[in-house]
Design an enzyme around this catalytic site. Sequence first.
Site, PDB file in Angstrom:
ATOM      1  N   THR A 113     -31.828  49.768  17.773  1.00  0.00           N
ATOM      2  CA  THR A 113     -32.067  48.152  17.296  1.00  0.00           C
ATOM      3  C   THR A 113     -33.226  48.281  16.525  1.00  0.00           C
ATOM      4  O   THR A 113     -34.021  49.076  16.528  1.00  0.00           O
ATOM      5  CB  THR A 113     -32.165  47.390  18.553  1.00  0.00           C
ATOM      6  N   ASP A 136     -40.522  30.276  22.303  1.00  0.00           N
ATOM      7  CA  ASP A 136     -41.152  31.346  22.847  1.00  0.00           C
ATOM      8  C   ASP A 136     -40.941  31.416  24.339  1.00  0.00           C
ATOM      9  O   ASP A 136     -41.206  30.292  24.971  1.00  0.00           O
ATOM     10  CB  ASP A 136     -42.673  31.348  22.559  1.00  0.00           C
ATOM     11  N   VAL A 137     -40.204  32.401  24.900  1.00  0.00           N
ATOM     12  CA  VAL A 137     -39.839  32.199  26.475  1.00  0.00           C
ATOM     13  C   VAL A 137     -40.939  32.430  27.279  1.00  0.00           C
ATOM     14  O   VAL A 137     -40.869  31.705  28.514  1.00  0.00           O
ATOM     15  CB  VAL A 137     -38.840  33.498  26.739  1.00  0.00           C
ATOM     16  N   LYS A 155     -40.679  45.410  33.280  1.00  0.00           N
ATOM     17  CA  LYS A 155     -39.158  45.544  33.283  1.00  0.00           C
ATOM     18  C   LYS A 155     -39.261  45.952  34.887  1.00  0.00           C
ATOM     19  O   LYS A 155     -37.851  45.611  35.329  1.00  0.00           O
ATOM     20  CB  LYS A 155     -38.709  46.624  32.440  1.00  0.00           C
ATOM     21  N   THR A 170     -32.087  54.099  25.391  1.00  0.00           N
ATOM     22  CA  THR A 170     -32.238  53.936  23.989  1.00  0.00           C
ATOM     23  C   THR A 170     -31.090  53.285  23.451  1.00  0.00           C
ATOM     24  O   THR A 170     -29.951  53.828  23.641  1.00  0.00           O
ATOM     25  CB  THR A 170     -32.753  55.112  23.168  1.00  0.00           C
ATOM     26  N   TYR A 185     -45.276  47.910  29.736  1.00  0.00           N
ATOM     27  CA  TYR A 185     -43.891  47.551  29.568  1.00  0.00           C
ATOM     28  C   TYR A 185     -43.193  47.807  30.711  1.00  0.00           C
ATOM     29  O   TYR A 185     -42.200  47.182  31.482  1.00  0.00           O
ATOM     30  CB  TYR A 185     -43.306  48.232  28.352  1.00  0.00           C
TER      31      TYR A 185
END
Length: 247
Positions: A186, A59-60, A155, A183, A151
């Site tokens: 994925t 888990d980073v 980022k 986008t 988010y």
Amino acid sequence: MSRVAVVTGGASGLGLSICEHLARQGRHVGVLDLDAAAAEEAASALRASGAKAVGVAADVSDRAAVDKALGEVRAALGPIEILVTSAGVSGFVPFEELTADVWARTLAVNLTGTFNCVQSAIGDMVAGGWGRIVTISSAAGQTGALRQVHYSASKGGVIAMTKTLALEYAAKGITVNTIPPFTADTPMMRTMQESKYLPPAEVLARMVPAGRLGTGDDIAAVCAFLCTDEAGYVTGQVIGVNGGAVT
Ligand SMILES: NC(=O)c1ccc[n+]([C@@H]2O[C@H](COP(=O)([O-])OP(=O)(O)OC[C@H]3O[C@@H](n4cnc5c(N)ncnc54)[C@H](O)[C@@H]3O)[C@@H](O)[C@H]2O)c1
């Protein structure tokens, strides 16, 4: 030259495509992911295609786990010379409904996770006098995005961290750049569409001047170039691979 690369979030989506492109360039690849079985599956597919690869689990957001996983990559492949940080979590929540837990987890994975991986790997690059780091950020960190305060903030932090690391390591033969996708089709994008906050693919495609969604290959090809010797004079840059969606 072979060079040892680690790709976080390498078991799915953009990270998986990046592993494939780096392997095709002859890189030895450590596939790091939270999902141990998927990391091993990805590494095994790379080996089947003729590459040297290992899958490692971490888990980073957990620094000790990252140190352990990168130690396993070093033991199997050698010092880490290329790092791509694609592990990430996303989600849509109206601001007033955003809980402290969701805020903290998003920052822990996307921002602190990037810090953990870079700090754990960069000593190898300094020692070798050569390194390539590519962070995968997001257009949300450039422009903001509706219902994505957590988010977008994580980022945006990745973009600022990338630029600052580039300054700190430019004279040491290490480049640090970020790719902020808009986008790309994925598993993460499809999960977001199920939440109904992200429009269907055909509507999203109309928001992109190029008229289509991005693919893993679109992003991975540019990422792999940024990891070459030839890209040694590119550092501190935000390289949009977005069909013109953000200019
Ligand atoms: N797909 C898009 O449209 C898009 C747009 C902008 C930014 N991005 C960014 O690109 C990156 C890759 O996204 P994707 O679309 O390939 O997503 P994805 O969900 O397909 O892949 C993400 C991978 O990261 C792994 N992961 C998640 N949390 C982790 C953790 N704590 N530790 C280790 N691994 C973890 C997952 O297991 C998964 O394998 C993410 O950072 C994402 O924010 C994607």
